[in-house]
Scaffold this active site. Structure first.
Site, mmCIF file in Angstrom:
data_model
loop_
_atom_site.group_PDB
_atom_site.id
_atom_site.type_symbol
_atom_site.label_atom_id
_atom_site.label_comp_id
_atom_site.label_asym_id
_atom_site.label_seq_id
_atom_site.Cartn_x
_atom_site.Cartn_y
_atom_site.Cartn_z
ATOM 1 N N HIS A 51 -10.025 1.292 1.914
ATOM 2 C CA HIS A 51 -9.434 2.563 2.400
ATOM 3 C C HIS A 51 -10.616 3.619 2.652
ATOM 4 C CE1 HIS A 51 -5.189 2.860 1.914
ATOM 5 N NE2 HIS A 51 -5.242 1.978 0.830
ATOM 6 N N CYS A 80 0.795 -1.039 0.227
ATOM 7 C CA CYS A 80 0.016 -0.065 0.034
ATOM 8 C C CYS A 80 0.867 1.072 -0.052
ATOM 9 C CB CYS A 80 -0.908 -0.073 1.137
ATOM 10 S SG CYS A 80 -1.954 1.457 1.513
ATOM 11 N N HIS A 135 -9.269 -3.774 -1.665
ATOM 12 C CA HIS A 135 -8.115 -2.965 -1.069
ATOM 13 C C HIS A 135 -8.376 -1.415 -1.341
ATOM 14 C CE1 HIS A 135 -3.714 -2.053 0.017
ATOM 15 N NE2 HIS A 135 -4.057 -0.974 -0.420
ATOM 16 N N GLU A 136 -9.000 -0.954 -2.361
ATOM 17 C CA GLU A 136 -9.157 0.454 -2.357
ATOM 18 C C GLU A 136 -10.451 0.854 -1.857
ATOM 19 O OE1 GLU A 136 -7.007 2.258 -3.478
ATOM 20 O OE2 GLU A 136 -5.846 0.567 -4.352
HETATM 21 NI NI NI Z 1 -3.570 1.151 -0.139
#
Ligand code: NI
Length: 178
Positions: A146, A100, A142-143
């Site tokens: 966030h 990341c 993953h995004e």
């Molecule tokens: Ni990330």
């Protein structure tokens, strides 16, 4: 536009839930996405979420073109997603290494759903509705994490599989940070 500084783990903004975008067609949104694209390109990232550049809105971008250096890495379409929603398709999960941009120099083994459906809006206001699997599905998860204030280390099941990239992969690592 501009390459922005990336917020790094420890910054409380990265642990906060981002807000829905109220007006998908606002010009401020175009400026935000342009900054995100410039920043992701400068850092050779696979994806980026708005909170990573300090903007607490539900906007992510991602995309990986075929890279002759890493023929194993599957391409992911260049995508802008506003107010994304992810739905797992099936229960199957698989573990793979992630990095990341907000956790520089580190890698961790992270479980993700193998197949997902994701929906959201593009910068033009058009609906995006896709199914994805494998690395593509992983990048999207993953995004979108966030946007809910989740960094990948929080999903690692065994911290033996979290460490410095230079120690874990002295020969180098194929995939890009996100
Ligand atoms: Ni990330």
């Amino acid at each position: 536009m501009a390459v922005k500084a990336i917020r790094r783990m420890g910054d409380p903004l990265l642990w906060a839930r981002a807000q829905e975008v109220a007006d998908v067609c606002a010009s401020a949104l175009e400026d935000l996405v342009a900054d995100m694209k410039d920043t992701m390109a400068a850092l050779h990232g696979a994806g980026l979420a708005a909170p990573q550049i300090g903007v607490p809105l539900r906007v992510v971008i991602f995309g990986v073109s075929a890279n002759p250096r890493y023929p194993e890495a599957s391409p992911v379409p260049e995508t802008v997603l506003v107010n994304p929603v992810i739905q797992p398709l099936g229960d199957e999960q698989e573990e793979a290494w992630e990095g990341c941009l907000s956790v520089p120099g580190m890698r961790g083994l992270v479980p993700r759903y193998r197949r997902v459906r994701y929906r959201g809006f593009g910068i033009d206001g058009a609906t995006v509705d896709r199914e994805a699997e494998g690395f593509h599905a992983r990048v999207v998860q993953h995004e979108c994490d966030h946007l809910d204030g989740i960094l990948y280390p929080a999903r690692i099941r065994d911290l033996k599989f979290f460490g410095y990239e230079s120690v874990l992969f002295p020969e180098g690592f194929g995939d890009q940070d996100a």
